[in-house]
Each structure stands twice: as structure tokens, then as C-alpha cells.
Design a protein around this motif. Sequence first.
Motif, PDB file in Angstrom:
ATOM      1  N   TYR A   1       0.851  -1.191   0.000  1.00  0.00           N
ATOM      2  CA  TYR A   1       0.000   0.000   0.000  1.00  0.00           C
ATOM      3  C   TYR A   1       0.887   1.241   0.000  1.00  0.00           C
ATOM      4  CZ  TYR A   1      -3.190  -3.599   1.607  1.00  0.00           C
ATOM      5  OH  TYR A   1      -3.915  -4.758   1.723  1.00  0.00           O
ATOM      6  N   TRP A   2       0.436   2.239  -0.764  1.00  0.00           N
ATOM      7  CA  TRP A   2       1.213   3.462  -0.939  1.00  0.00           C
ATOM      8  C   TRP A   2       0.325   4.686  -0.795  1.00  0.00           C
ATOM      9  CZ3 TRP A   2       6.495   3.629  -1.950  1.00  0.00           C
ATOM     10  CH2 TRP A   2       7.093   2.387  -2.190  1.00  0.00           C
ATOM     11  N   GLY A   3       0.925   5.755  -0.259  1.00  0.00           N
ATOM     12  CA  GLY A   3       0.251   7.031  -0.260  1.00  0.00           C
ATOM     13  C   GLY A   3       0.485   7.746  -1.581  1.00  0.00           C
ATOM     14  N   GLN A   4      -0.065   8.952  -1.683  1.00  0.00           N
ATOM     15  CA  GLN A   4       0.020   9.700  -2.937  1.00  0.00           C
ATOM     16  C   GLN A   4       1.303  10.510  -3.044  1.00  0.00           C
ATOM     17  OE1 GLN A   4      -1.510  10.786  -0.277  1.00  0.00           O
ATOM     18  NE2 GLN A   4      -0.838  12.928  -0.136  1.00  0.00           N
ATOM     19  N   GLY A   5       2.013  10.656  -1.941  1.00  0.00           N
ATOM     20  CA  GLY A   5       3.282  11.379  -1.940  1.00  0.00           C
ATOM     21  C   GLY A   5       3.138  12.830  -1.527  1.00  0.00           C
ATOM     22  N   THR A   6       4.233  13.373  -1.012  1.00  0.00           N
ATOM     23  CA  THR A   6       4.285  14.786  -0.649  1.00  0.00           C
ATOM     24  C   THR A   6       5.643  15.337  -1.094  1.00  0.00           C
ATOM     25  OG1 THR A   6       4.001  16.385   1.169  1.00  0.00           O
ATOM     26  CG2 THR A   6       5.157  14.354   1.708  1.00  0.00           C
TER      27      THR A   6
END
Length: 124
Positions: free
Chosen positions: A113-118
Motif C-alpha cells: 500500500y502506498w500514499g500519494q506522496g508529498t
Amino acid sequence: QVQLVESGGGLVQAGGSLRLSCAASGRSFSSYTIGWFRQAPGKQREFVVAVSWGTMSTYYADSVKGRFTISRDNAKNTVYLQMNSLKPEDTAVYYCAATGIMVVRTSPGEYDYWGQGTQVTVFS
């Protein structure tokens, strides 16, 4: 399943600090190893640091050792990345990721699972 949302990125002068957060929703957050990765333009995604579940052991990439600190608050379903002494080469999109594997893993392919990034931008 886990949903991840990163926050805290921004523009900072070299030598400065930022704290990134990775907020998770979904069940059993405490049973996931959480990693931070980063990707600069034209480069592959690279491992930064991870914290396991269970023993809460950590592992840092050599490039950030001594400057970055990962911590997790299972009660808040959040993992933090404190970044100090930032350098221009730390500029990248930072992603948090989760895997059910109990021990720290450094390969992006082992995270489910991955977030969208910052975005983190460090200027000199």
C-alpha cells in the motif's frame, strides 16, 4: 486494507527541518511495517527508512542516517519522519508505504500500500 495519506512536505532552505506525517486508515495499522521512500525527477524510487511492527525496529538508508528520524504512534495510526539538516539532494517526492511483512524491508516491491506522496524541496 490500509489507506495512507502523507502530509508535511514543503519548501525549505538547506540546513532546515521538516516533519512528514503518514496517516493511515483501515484496520490493523499496528500490524504493518511502514516505510518511507522518495523519488526525485528522473530517478528511481529509493528507500529512506522503515519501522517494523512488533519490535518497532528501524532501518535507515546511509544517506539519511543521523539526520532523519522515524517514529510511529499506533494509537494515532500515524508514522512521522523528522528530517533535519536537509540538503538539496533530499529534494524529492516522499511516499509512505505499508507491508504486512513483520521485519523491515527496503525494496519498494515488497510494500503493498502506498500514499500519494508529498513534495519536499530543499534549496541552497
